[in-house]
Design a protein around this motif. Sequence first.
Motif, short mmCIF file in Angstrom:
data_model
loop_
_atom_site.label_atom_id
_atom_site.label_comp_id
_atom_site.label_asym_id
_atom_site.label_seq_id
_atom_site.Cartn_x
_atom_site.Cartn_y
_atom_site.Cartn_z
N GLU A 362 -5.92 -1.42 -9.57
CA GLU A 362 -5.90 -1.82 -10.97
C GLU A 362 -4.72 -0.56 -10.93
OE1 GLU A 362 -10.82 -0.94 -11.65
OE2 GLU A 362 -9.66 -0.94 -13.46
N LEU A 363 -4.81 0.89 -10.36
CA LEU A 363 -3.67 0.97 -11.10
C LEU A 363 -2.48 1.26 -10.41
CD1 LEU A 363 -5.54 4.67 -10.15
CD2 LEU A 363 -5.44 3.03 -12.08
N GLU A 364 -1.93 0.06 -10.08
CA GLU A 364 -0.70 -0.35 -9.24
C GLU A 364 0.37 -0.92 -11.41
OE1 GLU A 364 0.83 -0.74 -6.80
OE2 GLU A 364 -1.03 -0.23 -5.35
N LEU A 371 -5.71 -5.18 -21.72
CA LEU A 371 -6.15 -6.25 -20.28
C LEU A 371 -5.45 -5.99 -18.55
CD1 LEU A 371 -7.29 -9.44 -21.79
CD2 LEU A 371 -9.20 -7.96 -20.93
N ASN A 372 -6.11 -5.01 -17.94
CA ASN A 372 -4.89 -4.71 -17.03
C ASN A 372 -5.69 -6.92 -15.92
OD1 ASN A 372 -5.27 -4.75 -14.08
ND2 ASN A 372 -5.16 -2.19 -14.77
N PRO A 373 -4.52 -6.93 -15.58
CA PRO A 373 -4.97 -8.62 -15.06
C PRO A 373 -6.05 -8.05 -13.69
CG PRO A 373 -2.34 -7.80 -15.10
CD PRO A 373 -3.23 -6.23 -15.31
N THR A 374 -5.95 -6.67 -13.20
CA THR A 374 -7.27 -6.75 -12.07
C THR A 374 -8.28 -6.65 -12.45
OG1 THR A 374 -5.39 -5.81 -10.91
CG2 THR A 374 -7.74 -5.44 -9.78
N VAL A 375 -8.50 -6.04 -13.97
CA VAL A 375 -9.45 -6.51 -13.91
C VAL A 375 -10.37 -7.60 -14.94
CG1 VAL A 375 -11.42 -5.93 -16.16
CG2 VAL A 375 -9.19 -4.10 -15.26
N SER A 404 -6.82 -9.60 -6.29
CA SER A 404 -7.67 -8.77 -6.95
C SER A 404 -9.64 -10.23 -7.14
CB SER A 404 -7.60 -8.54 -7.96
OG SER A 404 -6.87 -7.79 -7.94
N ILE A 405 -9.41 -11.31 -7.14
CA ILE A 405 -10.09 -12.55 -6.75
C ILE A 405 -10.88 -12.02 -5.99
CG2 ILE A 405 -11.50 -15.00 -6.03
CD1 ILE A 405 -9.44 -14.71 -9.63
N ARG A 406 -12.68 -11.54 -5.80
CA ARG A 406 -13.31 -11.49 -4.80
C ARG A 406 -14.02 -12.80 -4.38
NH1 ARG A 406 -14.36 -6.13 -7.43
NH2 ARG A 406 -13.38 -4.32 -5.60
N LEU A 407 -13.31 -13.50 -3.26
CA LEU A 407 -14.32 -14.68 -3.32
C LEU A 407 -15.35 -14.16 -2.24
CD1 LEU A 407 -11.01 -17.03 -1.20
CD2 LEU A 407 -12.28 -17.10 -3.02
N LYS A 408 -16.77 -15.34 -2.37
CA LYS A 408 -18.02 -14.91 -1.96
C LYS A 408 -18.26 -16.63 -0.70
CE LYS A 408 -21.19 -13.22 -3.89
NZ LYS A 408 -21.91 -11.40 -3.32
N LYS A 409 -19.33 -15.69 0.06
CA LYS A 409 -18.98 -17.13 0.73
C LYS A 409 -19.04 -18.47 0.46
CE LYS A 409 -21.46 -17.73 5.37
NZ LYS A 409 -21.02 -18.60 5.73
N GLY A 410 -18.39 -18.93 1.12
CA GLY A 410 -17.84 -20.33 0.60
C GLY A 410 -16.92 -21.18 -0.11
N ALA A 549 2.90 -6.48 -18.07
CA ALA A 549 2.49 -6.51 -16.19
C ALA A 549 3.12 -6.69 -15.36
CB ALA A 549 0.68 -6.74 -16.70
N LYS A 550 3.02 -6.02 -14.44
CA LYS A 550 3.60 -6.71 -13.06
C LYS A 550 3.22 -7.22 -11.82
CE LYS A 550 7.96 -5.23 -15.05
NZ LYS A 550 7.61 -4.88 -15.77
N ALA A 551 3.71 -8.06 -11.27
CA ALA A 551 2.99 -8.11 -10.12
C ALA A 551 3.12 -6.93 -9.24
CB ALA A 551 3.73 -9.66 -8.95
N LEU A 552 2.42 -6.09 -8.89
CA LEU A 552 2.23 -4.78 -7.64
C LEU A 552 1.29 -4.56 -6.50
CD1 LEU A 552 4.46 -2.84 -10.58
CD2 LEU A 552 5.62 -3.52 -8.61
N PRO A 553 1.46 -4.15 -5.46
CA PRO A 553 2.94 -3.83 -5.13
C PRO A 553 3.31 -4.53 -5.08
CG PRO A 553 0.91 -3.60 -3.60
CD PRO A 553 0.34 -4.08 -4.86
N LYS A 554 4.34 -4.30 -4.65
CA LYS A 554 6.08 -5.39 -4.27
C LYS A 554 6.77 -4.71 -2.98
CE LYS A 554 9.88 -8.02 -6.15
NZ LYS A 554 11.45 -8.76 -6.44
N MET A 555 7.23 -5.82 -2.30
CA MET A 555 7.62 -5.19 -0.51
C MET A 555 9.17 -4.88 -1.69
SD MET A 555 6.67 -6.91 2.40
CE MET A 555 5.17 -7.38 2.81
N SER A 556 10.29 -4.11 -1.23
CA SER A 556 11.47 -4.57 -1.61
C SER A 556 12.59 -5.44 -0.46
CB SER A 556 12.59 -2.81 -1.70
OG SER A 556 11.83 -2.31 -0.28
N GLY A 557 13.19 -5.17 -1.75
CA GLY A 557 14.12 -6.43 -1.21
C GLY A 557 13.64 -7.85 -1.21
N ASN A 558 12.67 -8.18 -1.58
CA ASN A 558 12.33 -10.10 -1.41
C ASN A 558 12.39 -10.32 -2.51
OD1 ASN A 558 10.87 -10.47 0.33
ND2 ASN A 558 9.58 -8.70 0.10
#
Length: 560
Positions: A362-364, A371-375, A404-410, A549-558
């Motif tokens: 969330e804190l990324e 509206l925080n995308p993680t929320v 951040s989506i949490r998948l339930k079993k199946g 809002a950003k897609a973070l974290p992000k590896m540098s150089g990509n």
Amino acid sequence: MQKKRGYSLADHIAKFIAEKNTPAVFQLSGGMIAFMIDAIARLGKTPIINVRHEQAAGFAAEGSARISRIPGFAMATSGPGATNLLTSIASCYFDSIPVVYITGQVNQKELRKNPNQRQNGFQELDICNMSRSITKKVYNPKSAPEVLNAINEGWSLCQEGRQGPVLIDIPINLQQEQIESDFPLISVSTIKSTIPLNELSEFKDLLFSAKHPLLLIGGGVRLSNATELLSKFISKTGIPYVSTLLGLDSVSQENDNYLGFIGSYGNRWANAAVQQSDLLIAIGSRLDVRQTGNDVSKFVAGKRIIRVDIDEHELSGRISSDLAIKSDASTFLEAALAIEYKCDSSLFVSRIREIERSYPQELEQQSNLILNPTVIMRYLSSLFLESSGYIVDVGQHQMWAAQSIRLKKGQRFLTSGGLGSMGFALPASIGAAVANPSGWVAILGDGCLQLSAAELQTITQYKLPIAVCVINNGQHGMVAQFQEENMDGRLTGTREGFSNPNFQELAKAHGFKKVARISTKEELEELRCLVKNPIDEPIFLEFIVDSQAKALPKMSGNRE
Ligand SMILES: Cc1ncc(C[n+]2csc(CCOP(=O)(O)OP(=O)(O)O)c2C)c(N)n1
Ligand SMILES: [Mg+2]
């Protein structure tokens, strides 16, 4: 007067498809494929799903195949119908999904005799050559026996070994050719492989000498139907594990030893787990650049690597390993389960959890977002607890969902992995919902919706239980983020010169009865009153997210 009807090759293929129990044939009509579709309709055994664009037929067949584990069927007419399939064929090729693509072709009499002539018949086009590099095999039958062979062999081939698409291009006159109704059916050969003993003992040696082993799980585990075997292996050995984008629904996420989603946009703590492990066991993962980052030396530093992959060409790809096992995941896991081994990973896991607590997802984001995308993603996970899964498009929203989506079993998580094609989610969710008519959640960006919006009509026409969730940040966010980092903030075509229609009105025009727009936390909470569980009808939800809002974290150089 009605023409007396015999038994044609088109009838034969219709019967073949019906016997294989494929959930549906996805198609858009055209003269050169009309006899095929008519034969399927007359037989009346396989539902025909009429989409609005051939690309959607292909993506829907992919969604259907992923969910039903039965090869999908997509059909299109010659020329533009066939070329419109190409993107979806590539998607199946890169993500190893078995789909049989059937294209109609002009009458053999109309085919050009000389390859230097551009075109002879109207809408004649050499789709076979065009799709050769993105299929396991293309079939260009010239006679009735060759068509029979193509359908038999193509069906088997798309499922054997590393799965993938095949294409059969059938001239219209052959479709109508009369044949005997007795035809041979061949079944898929299931060649059971074994792991050589020396490789198994090397695996054991590496495992026993490691302090911090870590499993890296890719999409190959689900493709080889090995999710249960993996669960057993994980609980027997206690080895912690992380997942790639396509591996997200191969693993149980409800286990203390699950350490998250890795890669260029992976959870910070998951990438830390990879970094701190001293033995990485990658199962069914290509270890592509989105997983390892550009700098391979950093990825491999300080660890031994074991790779298990069905495809030897992947094993000799970008990441070399200390031990490469050419095997499907299920054969490997069955053999590995015989090894008596248990590791105490509690210290390693608690160290990684400490990183998770210090750098929560969330804190990324910057703190002033309404509206925080993680929320949003966490909320969707709890709102759609009873759904069969999530089908996610391409862009920032894809990474937010994966993080951040949490998948339930199946629960399933489908996305366009290798090709990364915008416009995947809506049609793929149609295929999934046709294959398994329980509730599905499609998550897509405002840009992706505009590549596939016509399929909203397909969803309401067939009353499919899909909750369409549009993450509207008013831009092609993923590319805008790339431009901000690399082009001094010039946002050509992504935020500047980009516009959206009124999505609420658009959804209503396509017949959605339940439509909502969510722009605050309070409105998010109120969604519970609108949404019935499980989802049993089309729903359209639009979530407004700030363009910052950003897609973070992000590896540098990509790249983007
Ligand atoms: C067919 C296709 N065209 C272009 C791209 C390049 N691309 C990747 S993400 C993206 C933006 C997606 O926009 P949107 O759906 O609004 O998602 P966001 O990133 O804003 O969440 C683009 C243009 C692509 N992946 N696929
Ligand atoms: Mg967007």
